[in-house]
Design a protein around this motif. Structure first.
Motif, PDB file in Angstrom:
ATOM      1  N   MET A  58       7.186  30.938  34.482  1.00 26.78           N
ATOM      2  CA  MET A  58       6.681  30.923  35.816  1.00 26.78           C
ATOM      3  C   MET A  58       7.373  32.017  36.607  1.00 26.78           C
ATOM      4  N   SER A  59       6.641  32.668  37.475  1.00 25.93           N
ATOM      5  CA  SER A  59       7.181  33.727  38.320  1.00 25.93           C
ATOM      6  C   SER A  59       7.525  33.157  39.686  1.00 25.93           C
ATOM      7  N   LEU A  60       8.671  33.567  40.216  1.00 24.37           N
ATOM      8  CA  LEU A  60       9.135  33.068  41.513  1.00 24.37           C
ATOM      9  C   LEU A  60       9.585  34.226  42.379  1.00 24.37           C
ATOM     10  N   ASP A  61       9.214  34.181  43.664  1.00 21.52           N
ATOM     11  CA  ASP A  61       9.777  35.161  44.582  1.00 21.52           C
ATOM     12  C   ASP A  61      11.048  34.563  45.193  1.00 21.52           C
ATOM     13  N   SER A  62      11.737  35.332  46.005  1.00 24.53           N
ATOM     14  CA  SER A  62      13.057  34.916  46.479  1.00 24.53           C
ATOM     15  C   SER A  62      13.037  33.706  47.414  1.00 24.53           C
ATOM     16  N   THR A  63      11.865  33.294  47.887  1.00 21.52           N
ATOM     17  CA  THR A  63      11.799  32.092  48.723  1.00 21.52           C
ATOM     18  C   THR A  63      11.749  30.814  47.895  1.00 21.52           C
ATOM     19  N   LEU A  64      11.535  30.950  46.588  1.00 20.38           N
ATOM     20  CA  LEU A  64      11.377  29.775  45.727  1.00 20.38           C
ATOM     21  C   LEU A  64      12.591  29.487  44.850  1.00 20.38           C
ATOM     22  N   TYR A  65      13.676  30.223  45.038  1.00 21.30           N
ATOM     23  CA  TYR A  65      14.906  29.956  44.294  1.00 21.30           C
ATOM     24  C   TYR A  65      16.101  30.379  45.133  1.00 21.30           C
ATOM     25  N   SER A  66      17.272  29.897  44.742  1.00 18.18           N
ATOM     26  CA  SER A  66      18.519  30.335  45.378  1.00 18.18           C
ATOM     27  C   SER A  66      19.562  30.506  44.282  1.00 18.18           C
ATOM     28  N   VAL A  67      20.579  31.316  44.570  1.00 12.11           N
ATOM     29  CA  VAL A  67      21.653  31.574  43.617  1.00 12.11           C
ATOM     30  C   VAL A  67      22.920  30.963  44.190  1.00 12.11           C
ATOM     31  N   VAL A  68      23.607  30.154  43.383  1.00 14.18           N
ATOM     32  CA  VAL A  68      24.792  29.436  43.839  1.00 14.18           C
ATOM     33  C   VAL A  68      25.926  29.675  42.846  1.00 14.18           C
ATOM     34  N   ASP A  69      27.125  29.922  43.370  1.00 13.50           N
ATOM     35  CA  ASP A  69      28.320  30.047  42.531  1.00 13.50           C
ATOM     36  C   ASP A  69      29.204  28.826  42.744  1.00 13.50           C
ATOM     37  N   ASN A  70      29.603  28.197  41.653  1.00  9.43           N
ATOM     38  CA  ASN A  70      30.522  27.057  41.693  1.00  9.43           C
ATOM     39  C   ASN A  70      31.646  27.310  40.703  1.00  9.43           C
ATOM     40  N   GLY A  71      32.808  26.763  40.973  1.00  2.95           N
ATOM     41  CA  GLY A  71      33.920  26.874  40.032  1.00  2.95           C
ATOM     42  C   GLY A  71      33.830  25.798  38.967  1.00  2.95           C
ATOM     43  N   THR A  72      34.411  26.075  37.807  1.00  2.00           N
ATOM     44  CA  THR A  72      34.458  25.093  36.730  1.00  2.00           C
ATOM     45  C   THR A  72      35.821  24.409  36.750  1.00  2.00           C
ATOM     46  N   GLN A  73      36.023  23.443  35.873  1.00  2.00           N
ATOM     47  CA  GLN A  73      37.307  22.753  35.795  1.00  2.00           C
ATOM     48  C   GLN A  73      38.433  23.708  35.398  1.00  2.00           C
ATOM     49  N   LYS A  74      38.111  24.758  34.682  1.00  2.00           N
ATOM     50  CA  LYS A  74      39.117  25.740  34.260  1.00  2.00           C
ATOM     51  C   LYS A  74      39.308  26.838  35.302  1.00  2.00           C
ATOM     52  N   GLY A  75      38.636  26.730  36.452  1.00  2.00           N
ATOM     53  CA  GLY A  75      38.797  27.692  37.523  1.00  2.00           C
ATOM     54  C   GLY A  75      37.930  28.930  37.405  1.00  2.00           C
ATOM     55  N   LYS A  76      37.095  28.994  36.399  1.00  2.00           N
ATOM     56  CA  LYS A  76      36.203  30.149  36.231  1.00  2.00           C
ATOM     57  C   LYS A  76      34.935  29.935  37.060  1.00  2.00           C
ATOM     58  N   PRO A  77      34.396  31.012  37.615  1.00  2.00           N
ATOM     59  CA  PRO A  77      33.156  30.855  38.376  1.00  2.00           C
ATOM     60  C   PRO A  77      31.974  30.593  37.452  1.00  2.00           C
ATOM     61  N   ARG A  78      31.018  29.832  37.936  1.00  2.00           N
ATOM     62  CA  ARG A  78      29.790  29.539  37.188  1.00  2.00           C
ATOM     63  C   ARG A  78      28.623  29.771  38.128  1.00  2.00           C
ATOM     64  N   ARG A  79      27.649  30.552  37.710  1.00  2.00           N
ATOM     65  CA  ARG A  79      26.491  30.863  38.537  1.00  2.00           C
ATOM     66  C   ARG A  79      25.301  30.017  38.105  1.00  2.00           C
ATOM     67  N   TYR A  80      24.581  29.521  39.100  1.00  2.00           N
ATOM     68  CA  TYR A  80      23.385  28.724  38.885  1.00  2.00           C
ATOM     69  C   TYR A  80      22.228  29.345  39.650  1.00  2.00           C
ATOM     70  N   VAL A  81      21.041  29.218  39.098  1.00  2.00           N
ATOM     71  CA  VAL A  81      19.822  29.547  39.826  1.00  2.00           C
ATOM     72  C   VAL A  81      19.123  28.214  40.067  1.00  2.00           C
ATOM     73  N   LYS A  82      18.892  27.906  41.343  1.00  2.00           N
ATOM     74  CA  LYS A  82      18.223  26.657  41.703  1.00  2.00           C
ATOM     75  C   LYS A  82      16.783  26.981  42.062  1.00  2.00           C
ATOM     76  N   VAL A  83      15.848  26.438  41.278  1.00  2.00           N
ATOM     77  CA  VAL A  83      14.427  26.734  41.460  1.00  2.00           C
ATOM     78  C   VAL A  83      13.712  25.519  42.040  1.00  2.00           C
TER      79      VAL A  83
END
Length: 107
Positions: free
Chosen positions: A1-26
């Motif tokens: 499926m194709s999405l423009d920038s109004t249909l998703y967001s990008v979020v950065d969260n830390g992990t238990q080991k302190g490393k960043p983890r990036r998510y795309v929320k659609v």
């Protein structure tokens, strides 16, 4: 499926080991609810994206399109490069660039 920038967001969260983890929320079919897709690395996600589902392996891929800057017009004499993938790399004069499989390399 194709999405423009109004249909998703990008979020950065830390992990238990302190490393960043990036998510795309659609967007999802449920009002005000998004589906979080964890990315395997940290990369720039912007503009129109395509979500590709691999149902067999239960995973999703995020395809992002980037604009490529045009190259300046070439100047000077032409140079050739013969690149044998995993075999040997030579320049226009036949000089060998180090390769484990190249018997003529001096390194």
């Amino acid at each position: 499926m194709s999405l423009d920038s109004t249909l998703y967001s990008v979020v950065d969260n830390g992990t238990q080991k302190g490393k960043p983890r990036r998510y795309v929320k659609v967007v999802s079919s449920t009002h005000h609810k998004r589906i979080s897709l964890p990315l395997s690395g940290i990369s720039r996600v912007s503009g129109n994206i395509r979500v590709v589902l691999d149902e067999e392996h239960k995973r999703a891929f995020i395809h992002v399109i980037y604009d490529v800057a045009p190259l300046a017009a070439p100047t000077g004499s032409a140079v050739a490069l013969d690149w044998g993938i995993t075999e040997v790399c030579t320049d226009e004069d036949g000089a060998c660039v180090f390769s484990l499989k190249c018997a003529t390399c001096s390194r």
